[in-house]
Design a protein around this motif. Sequence first.
Motif, mmCIF file in Angstrom:
data_model
loop_
_atom_site.group_PDB
_atom_site.id
_atom_site.type_symbol
_atom_site.label_atom_id
_atom_site.label_comp_id
_atom_site.label_asym_id
_atom_site.label_seq_id
_atom_site.Cartn_x
_atom_site.Cartn_y
_atom_site.Cartn_z
ATOM 1 N N ARG A 287 0.842 -1.207 0.000
ATOM 2 C CA ARG A 287 0.000 0.000 0.000
ATOM 3 C C ARG A 287 0.874 1.253 0.000
ATOM 4 O O ARG A 287 0.718 2.159 0.815
ATOM 5 C CB ARG A 287 -0.961 0.005 1.179
ATOM 6 N N LYS A 288 1.809 1.263 -0.938
ATOM 7 C CA LYS A 288 2.799 2.328 -0.982
ATOM 8 C C LYS A 288 2.989 2.786 -2.429
ATOM 9 O O LYS A 288 2.957 1.974 -3.353
ATOM 10 C CB LYS A 288 4.101 1.763 -0.414
ATOM 11 N N ARG A 289 3.163 4.083 -2.603
ATOM 12 C CA ARG A 289 3.482 4.679 -3.900
ATOM 13 C C ARG A 289 4.606 5.684 -3.711
ATOM 14 O O ARG A 289 4.652 6.371 -2.709
ATOM 15 C CB ARG A 289 2.277 5.410 -4.494
ATOM 16 N N GLU A 290 5.481 5.754 -4.709
ATOM 17 C CA GLU A 290 6.580 6.706 -4.654
ATOM 18 C C GLU A 290 6.693 7.428 -5.982
ATOM 19 O O GLU A 290 6.698 6.799 -7.033
ATOM 20 C CB GLU A 290 7.898 5.992 -4.350
ATOM 21 N N SER A 291 6.797 8.740 -5.932
ATOM 22 C CA SER A 291 6.992 9.533 -7.145
ATOM 23 C C SER A 291 8.418 9.348 -7.643
ATOM 24 O O SER A 291 9.355 9.247 -6.850
ATOM 25 C CB SER A 291 6.741 11.015 -6.858
ATOM 26 N N VAL A 292 8.573 9.300 -8.958
ATOM 27 C CA VAL A 292 9.883 9.153 -9.579
ATOM 28 C C VAL A 292 10.045 10.287 -10.585
ATOM 29 O O VAL A 292 9.172 10.519 -11.421
ATOM 30 C CB VAL A 292 10.021 7.784 -10.275
ATOM 31 N N GLU A 293 11.160 10.964 -10.483
ATOM 32 C CA GLU A 293 11.446 12.103 -11.342
ATOM 33 C C GLU A 293 12.657 11.795 -12.207
ATOM 34 O O GLU A 293 13.624 11.185 -11.751
ATOM 35 C CB GLU A 293 11.743 13.307 -10.440
ATOM 36 N N LEU A 294 12.595 12.189 -13.463
ATOM 37 C CA LEU A 294 13.708 12.025 -14.389
ATOM 38 C C LEU A 294 14.521 13.315 -14.414
ATOM 39 O O LEU A 294 14.022 14.363 -14.812
ATOM 40 C CB LEU A 294 13.175 11.712 -15.793
ATOM 41 N N THR A 295 15.765 13.240 -13.969
ATOM 42 C CA THR A 295 16.637 14.417 -13.949
ATOM 43 C C THR A 295 17.553 14.409 -15.175
ATOM 44 O O THR A 295 17.672 13.391 -15.877
ATOM 45 C CB THR A 295 17.510 14.441 -12.678
ATOM 46 N N THR A 296 18.223 15.512 -15.391
ATOM 47 C CA THR A 296 19.203 15.604 -16.474
ATOM 48 C C THR A 296 20.310 14.573 -16.273
ATOM 49 O O THR A 296 20.759 13.933 -17.225
ATOM 50 C CB THR A 296 19.804 17.031 -16.530
ATOM 51 N N GLU A 297 20.728 14.386 -15.030
ATOM 52 C CA GLU A 297 21.767 13.388 -14.727
ATOM 53 C C GLU A 297 21.273 11.983 -15.058
ATOM 54 O O GLU A 297 22.027 11.153 -15.567
ATOM 55 C CB GLU A 297 22.192 13.465 -13.249
ATOM 56 N N ASP A 298 19.997 11.711 -14.759
ATOM 57 C CA ASP A 298 19.411 10.403 -15.090
ATOM 58 C C ASP A 298 19.434 10.176 -16.601
ATOM 59 O O ASP A 298 19.766 9.081 -17.066
ATOM 60 C CB ASP A 298 17.966 10.306 -14.593
ATOM 61 N N GLU A 299 19.082 11.204 -17.357
ATOM 62 C CA GLU A 299 19.074 11.098 -18.819
ATOM 63 C C GLU A 299 20.466 10.789 -19.345
ATOM 64 O O GLU A 299 20.632 9.933 -20.227
ATOM 65 C CB GLU A 299 18.544 12.388 -19.437
ATOM 66 N N GLU A 300 21.476 11.453 -18.804
ATOM 67 C CA GLU A 300 22.858 11.206 -19.220
ATOM 68 C C GLU A 300 23.268 9.777 -18.874
ATOM 69 O O GLU A 300 23.927 9.095 -19.662
ATOM 70 C CB GLU A 300 23.795 12.212 -18.553
ATOM 71 N N TYR A 301 22.885 9.319 -17.698
ATOM 72 C CA TYR A 301 23.209 7.960 -17.267
ATOM 73 C C TYR A 301 22.554 6.923 -18.182
ATOM 74 O O TYR A 301 23.193 5.946 -18.584
ATOM 75 C CB TYR A 301 22.772 7.763 -15.812
#
Length: 155
Positions: free
Chosen positions: A104-118
């Motif tokens: 019963r858990k949800r977590e927001s996930v954000e795509l950062t510029t660093e994530d895109e580079e990775y």
Amino acid sequence: MVKYYHTCHRELWFYSNKLDVDRSNTGIVHGSKIDDTTYTDGRRRVFIDGTIAIDVLEDGTVVEIKRSSKLEQPGEWQLKFYLWYLKTNKGLDVDGQLSYPRERKRESVELTTEDEEYICKIIPEIQEIIERPAPPDPELKPICDTCAYHDFCWV
């Protein structure tokens, strides 16, 4: 494949080379049950370009359903890849959310510029792994006992 890259390179090779898993594996059975009983109102499984399969598209948010948060990082990277793919290939800048129905858990996930580079960095690494003529050597990890490919590595 991004999820497997972050879990186990050998598992990535097996999966991408179409070696089927043990469908009676407890993890596979439980995961399938969660897939079959969660979000049954028709908002499930959106296939895009034969490349990604979004579990749920809910009010413009990509929701990735996971059995448990035990392997949170691989699931998070899988979702970030979906967000990156939609942004890069479809021009869609959408939000992401990991959902753990049993917890019963949800977590927001954000795509950062660093994530895109990775992500751009690991795509060729994933390609190199799946194109090998044989899988990488097994590496004992805490998840091995419950892995559906266990017998390919440790029997």
